[in-house]
Design an enzyme around this catalytic site. Structure first.
Site, short mmCIF file in Angstrom:
data_model
loop_
_atom_site.label_atom_id
_atom_site.label_comp_id
_atom_site.label_asym_id
_atom_site.label_seq_id
_atom_site.Cartn_x
_atom_site.Cartn_y
_atom_site.Cartn_z
N HIS A 8 0.59 2.46 0.41
CA HIS A 8 -0.68 1.92 0.92
C HIS A 8 -0.47 0.53 1.52
CE1 HIS A 8 -2.33 4.57 -2.44
NE2 HIS A 8 -2.93 5.05 -1.37
N ARG A 18 -0.63 9.90 -7.83
CA ARG A 18 -0.54 10.92 -8.86
C ARG A 18 0.80 10.90 -9.61
NH1 ARG A 18 -4.01 13.86 -5.07
NH2 ARG A 18 -5.86 14.63 -6.20
#
Length: 276
Positions: free
Chosen positions: A33, A183
């Site tokens: 990100h 995740r």
């Protein structure tokens, strides 16, 4: 850095910014990100990040309730990175009572993840379209790790004449090759040790292609065979597909997408590489 929680606040803040790069996220940020955030800051006049765990892209029984969240940590990371605006709406702000519209993107959303997660890409396309309308970015940044999502968003932006550029950043990996993902926190130590086999499978097929192999089924077998060598991993699919349409191909060429999905315990991981 301004943290905004309503659509009205975002629109008011946006009015004073001539150029704006948007990084849509579901939070629990990692280096992947942040690489997109860095590009948005470098390439646009200002940068914005949305943090919203979008309920409409989760099917019944998926991990919406346990999806990792850490808003204070995320905001501290974005503040340190020099982000201008962060949009952190509640679900009711995005989907008020009576909300019924959704966007279906068509064939590119049907195979692979679309076949295994019905309704997922309608949820993705709808929330991203809403974010584009709310934030009005000049550029929007997404990661290559979610290759089908990128293809879906590009198709939607093209088909609906959205006045922005969709920019794709390279997949950011751990030193052992595992693609960074929020995740990954679900993985047990044993599962984490096994997880890099996904990238090894992709790399085996890519090296075969680089060595002259063009038969797509041979490349699929190379990926599946590598996954099978690691005990405890349940392969979901392997794919050699056209990089834009995601239709399976018989003969591989530059620009084709190698992708796969597999389960390690309760955790489902995806990864991909582009040939050539």
């Amino acid at each position: 850095m301004r943290v905004l929680r309503t659509i009205a606040e975002v629109r008011a803040a946006r009015a004073g910014l001539p150029g704006l790069g948007l990084v849509p996220t579901m939070g629990f940020l990692h280096a992947g990100h942040m690489s997109l955030v860095a590009r948005a800051r470098a390439e646009c006049g200002a940068s914005a990040v949305s943090i919203f765990v979008n309920p409409t892209q989760f099917a019944a029984g998926e991990d919406l309730s346990r999806y990792p969240r850490d808003m204070p940590r995320d905001l501290a990371m974005l503040d340190a990175a020099g982000v201008d605006l962060v949009f952190t709406p509640e679900p009711a702000e995005i989907y008020p009572p009576g909300h019924a519209s959704r966007i279906e993107v068509g064939p590119v959303a049907s195979p692979l993840e679309g076949a295994r997660r019905p309704g997922h890409f309608a949820g993705v396309a709808t929330v991203v379209a809403k974010l584009f309308n709310i934030v009005q970015p000049t550029r929007a940044y997404f990661g290559q790790k979610d290759a089908q999502q990128v293809a879906v968003i590009r198709r939607m932006a093209r088909d609906l004449d959205m006045p922005l550029d969709v920019v794709v950043g390279d997949t950011v990996r751990e030193p052992d090759g595992l693609a960074m993902s929020s995740r990954n926190v679900y993985l047990s130590p044993a599962e984490r040790a096994a997880a890099p086999v996904l990238y090894r499978a992709l790399d085996a097929a890519r090296r075969s292609f680089d060595g002259g192999e063009r038969d797509a089924e041979t490349l699929r077998r190379a990926m599946a065979g590598t996954i099978a060598s690691e005990p405890g991993i349940a392969l979901d699919y392997v794919s050699v597909a056209d990089g834009e349409t995601l239709e399976e191909v018989g003969r591989a060429g530059p620009g084709c997408l190698l992708s796969l999905a597999a389960r390690l315990g309760r955790t489902r991981l995806i990864d991909n590489v582009v040939l050539g």
